[in-house]
Design a protein around this motif. Structure first.
Motif, PDB file in Angstrom:
ATOM      1  N   TRP A  98       0.651  -1.452   0.287  1.00 16.23           N
ATOM      2  CA  TRP A  98      -0.410  -0.087   0.140  1.00 16.23           C
ATOM      3  C   TRP A  98       1.197   1.432   0.370  1.00 16.23           C
ATOM      4  O   TRP A  98       1.822   1.463   0.752  1.00 16.23           O
ATOM      5  N   HIS A  99       0.515   2.263  -0.590  1.00 10.23           N
ATOM      6  CA  HIS A  99       0.861   3.782  -0.503  1.00 10.23           C
ATOM      7  C   HIS A  99      -0.120   4.561  -1.247  1.00 10.23           C
ATOM      8  O   HIS A  99      -0.879   4.803  -1.730  1.00 10.23           O
ATOM      9  N   LEU A 100       0.447   6.025  -0.902  1.00  2.07           N
ATOM     10  CA  LEU A 100       0.260   6.218  -1.387  1.00  2.07           C
ATOM     11  C   LEU A 100      -0.355   7.270  -3.104  1.00  2.07           C
ATOM     12  O   LEU A 100       0.702   6.382  -3.648  1.00  2.07           O
ATOM     13  N   PRO A 101      -1.212   7.703  -3.633  1.00  3.57           N
ATOM     14  CA  PRO A 101      -0.849   7.651  -4.840  1.00  3.57           C
ATOM     15  C   PRO A 101       0.268   9.328  -5.262  1.00  3.57           C
ATOM     16  O   PRO A 101       0.562  10.095  -3.919  1.00  3.57           O
ATOM     17  N   SER A 102       1.374   8.397  -6.193  1.00  8.60           N
ATOM     18  CA  SER A 102       2.558   9.505  -5.869  1.00  8.60           C
ATOM     19  C   SER A 102       2.892   9.669  -7.529  1.00  8.60           C
ATOM     20  O   SER A 102       2.368   8.858  -8.240  1.00  8.60           O
ATOM     21  N   GLY A 103       3.966  10.301  -7.716  1.00  7.44           N
ATOM     22  CA  GLY A 103       4.957  10.067  -8.995  1.00  7.44           C
ATOM     23  C   GLY A 103       6.091  10.729  -8.597  1.00  7.44           C
ATOM     24  O   GLY A 103       6.310  11.465  -7.703  1.00  7.44           O
ATOM     25  N   HIS A 104       6.587  11.213 -10.146  1.00  7.95           N
ATOM     26  CA  HIS A 104       7.688  11.202 -10.071  1.00  7.95           C
ATOM     27  C   HIS A 104       7.432  13.312 -10.592  1.00  7.95           C
ATOM     28  O   HIS A 104       6.838  12.880 -11.278  1.00  7.95           O
ATOM     29  N   LEU A 105       8.561  14.649 -10.932  1.00  5.80           N
ATOM     30  CA  LEU A 105       8.347  15.330 -11.602  1.00  5.80           C
ATOM     31  C   LEU A 105       8.918  15.223 -13.209  1.00  5.80           C
ATOM     32  O   LEU A 105       9.650  14.221 -13.571  1.00  5.80           O
ATOM     33  N   ASP A 106       7.511  15.271 -13.995  1.00  2.00           N
ATOM     34  CA  ASP A 106       7.961  15.571 -15.553  1.00  2.00           C
ATOM     35  C   ASP A 106       8.684  16.263 -15.629  1.00  2.00           C
ATOM     36  O   ASP A 106       8.577  18.394 -15.253  1.00  2.00           O
ATOM     37  N   PRO A 107       9.497  16.759 -17.135  1.00  2.00           N
ATOM     38  CA  PRO A 107      10.951  17.968 -17.122  1.00  2.00           C
ATOM     39  C   PRO A 107       9.493  19.291 -17.074  1.00  2.00           C
ATOM     40  O   PRO A 107       8.366  19.206 -18.050  1.00  2.00           O
ATOM     41  N   GLY A 108       9.888  20.048 -16.598  1.00  2.00           N
ATOM     42  CA  GLY A 108       9.820  21.531 -16.800  1.00  2.00           C
ATOM     43  C   GLY A 108       8.014  21.478 -16.148  1.00  2.00           C
ATOM     44  O   GLY A 108       8.118  22.480 -15.920  1.00  2.00           O
ATOM     45  N   GLU A 109       8.387  20.682 -15.152  1.00  2.00           N
ATOM     46  CA  GLU A 109       6.874  20.467 -13.919  1.00  2.00           C
ATOM     47  C   GLU A 109       6.924  20.906 -12.862  1.00  2.00           C
ATOM     48  O   GLU A 109       8.755  20.388 -12.266  1.00  2.00           O
ATOM     49  N   ASP A 110       6.036  21.652 -11.927  1.00  2.00           N
ATOM     50  CA  ASP A 110       6.689  21.949 -10.377  1.00  2.00           C
ATOM     51  C   ASP A 110       5.917  21.039  -9.279  1.00  2.00           C
ATOM     52  O   ASP A 110       5.564  20.462 -10.571  1.00  2.00           O
ATOM     53  N   MET A 111       6.242  20.817  -8.850  1.00  2.00           N
ATOM     54  CA  MET A 111       5.611  19.766  -7.690  1.00  2.00           C
ATOM     55  C   MET A 111       4.471  19.929  -7.308  1.00  2.00           C
ATOM     56  O   MET A 111       3.390  19.087  -7.694  1.00  2.00           O
ATOM     57  N   VAL A 112       3.857  21.158  -7.770  1.00  2.00           N
ATOM     58  CA  VAL A 112       2.242  21.290  -7.727  1.00  2.00           C
ATOM     59  C   VAL A 112       1.454  20.872  -8.952  1.00  2.00           C
ATOM     60  O   VAL A 112       0.237  19.957  -8.708  1.00  2.00           O
TER      61      VAL A 112
END
Length: 465
Positions: A47-61
């Motif tokens: 089990w985990h929270l919905p999550s992922g990595h940043l795409d190029p040029g994308e900010d965290m929010v």
């Protein structure tokens, strides 16, 4: 300081993950949305929270909003995203660490559901206080910091550690507090709770009792309003006090605080402030102390009548008394154990009593006396259904050698005690004394222990033993 790099040295860089704490209020408290990883992905089956990595040029929010849409189907506005926790994590394999930024979201549109079945085979709401296993230890570290109301954590695992959180495994989470905001010395989570309720806090002063593991602050808002913020040392005390404020305490009106807000996760309450000074330790003349006792009787009577009487089941008192006798044994005077055991037998032969709402710790230190002689009552964390006489046990210490104070209390209470209640009060006072001696000697609290010894000495004298 030289901020450049020399030779072949490279700056330390880490990847950034975003995690979504989608939160709602469930029937038994706050809940968060979790998904179960599946397929050829890291930590499959956990089990985990919905999550992922940043795409190029994308900010965290932007990233957490995108991940929410792609994984769960919910739509989130930019203004609904709040920073919650930052975790510096190192997995058990390899030496490279990463930064995880956890965002809280309480408002969204759409119904969460599995949108990537090749990577997720389950999704559901879980209580913050009842998170499922197996869960990714990294995710659990972030949620542990979030539940504690802290802004950051370090979670560096070691080779050989398990990827899933294991309740009996090594704890690699180091929680980090945030700095005080505006110079107000309050724990981060408690300040956030209070300011969400009453707005910005301009002053906070510690008001905790030195011998109690609860924390209490007197806080002042920007508009000059004053409240008391209390964090309970355990869930049981928190639940009792909140229940009392919601059910019985309103019967006392202005003679008791009013509950403004409660936070079960943080075990915190915010209550209105009362005027007055504690009569505990005050030099009161006989007439003034008689008035205090009379008012205490009135308060006790109102509280005892604030809910319906209930019948009692079999008493657990004998077992508790024997346990406390064993704990207090080396610190008892000659004859104390025999006296208490004799009263235990008397207690068992008394008619089964009814129980009523009680304060649970009725004594001077939990009262406030105003300049015009009015009395206020606070601190309801020990409130429970119990015998009416149980609420008089600790207060009876003030009656030693002062029958006029006892008479003033009962006059305020509105009736005398029955013969059975008189015996029950002796028994419960002795039981409380043994408990006090056991507690006081174990926790280096000589005042509580001495009160217990004084009570037993008084009962010996009264019964000619």
């Amino acid at each position: 300081m030289n901020s450049g790099v020399s030779g072949s040295a490279a700056r330390h860089t880490v990847p950034v993950d975003v995690h979504l704490i989608l939160r709602r209020e469930g029937e038994h408290g706050p809940e968060v949305l979790l998904s179960r990883r599946a397929g050829p992905v890291y930590a499959s089956g956990l089990w985990h929270l919905p999550s992922g990595h940043l795409d190029p040029g994308e900010d965290m929010v932007e990233a957490v909003i995108r991940e929410a849409r792609e994984e769960t189907g919910v739509l989130i506005d930019l203004g609904s995203v709040a920073a919650a926790v930052t975790v510096h994590h190192r997995p058990p394999m390899g030496t490279r660490s990463r930064i995880g930024v956890f965002f809280e979201v309480r408002w969204w549109s759409g119904r969460p559901h599995v949108r990537e079945p090749d990577r997720c085979d389950g999704m559901g709401w879980y209580p913050l206080d009842g998170l499922p296993d197996p869960m990714v230890a990294y995710c659990r570290a972030g949620l542990d910091a979030y539940r504690a109301g802290l802004p950051a954590a370090v979670h560096f695992q070691r080779p050989g550690d398990h990827v899933p959180h294991t309740p009996d495994g090594p704890d690699r989470t180091r929680l980090l507090p945030g700095p005080p905001a505006g110079g107000v010395e309050l724990p981060y989570r408690l300040r956030a709770f209070a300011e969400q309720t009453v707005g910005p806090i301009t002053e906070a002063a510690e008001a905790s009792w030195a011998r109690n593991r609860n924390r209490v602050w007197r806080i002042t808002g920007a508009d000059g309003g004053v409240w008391y913020l209390k964090r309970h040392r355990g869930a049981r005390f928190h639940e009792r006090e909140v229940a009392a404020y919601r059910t019985w305490v309103p019967a006392l009106g202005a003679r008791a605080p009013r509950l403004v807000a409660a936070d079960t996760t943080a075990r915190a309450v915010l209550v209105t402030a009362l005027a007055g000074r504690s009569p505990n330790g005050m030099l009161l003349d006989a007439a003034a102390e008689g008035r205090v006792q009379h008012e205490l009787g009135r308060l006790a009577s109102a509280l005892h009548r604030s809910g319906p009487e209930r019948p009692t089941g079999p008493s657990a008192a004998p077992d508790k008394v024997r346990r406390h006798l064993a704990e207090a044994g080396p610190h008892l005077a000659d004859g104390d154990e025999e006296l208490v055991l004799a009263l235990t037998r008397v207690y068992g032969d008394l008619p089964r009593p009814v129980v009523v709402p009680t304060h649970g710790d009725l004594q001077y230190r939990n009262c406030l006396l105003t300049d015009d002689g009015a009395l206020r009552l606070f601190d309801f964390e020990r409130s429970e259904y119990a015998t009416a006489t149980r609420d008089m046990a600790r207060l009876s210490d003030t009656w030693t050698g002062r029958p006029e104070l006892r008479a003033a209390f009962l006059d305020g209470y509105g009736r005398p005690l029955t013969p059975a209640e008189e015996l029950r009060l002796d028994c419960e006072t002795a039981f409380d004394a043994v408990s006090g001696i056991a507690y006081g000697t174990a926790h280096a609290d000589p005042e509580v222990a001495e009160r217990g010894r004084r009570t037993l000495h008084r009962l010996h004298a009264a019964k000619g033993l």
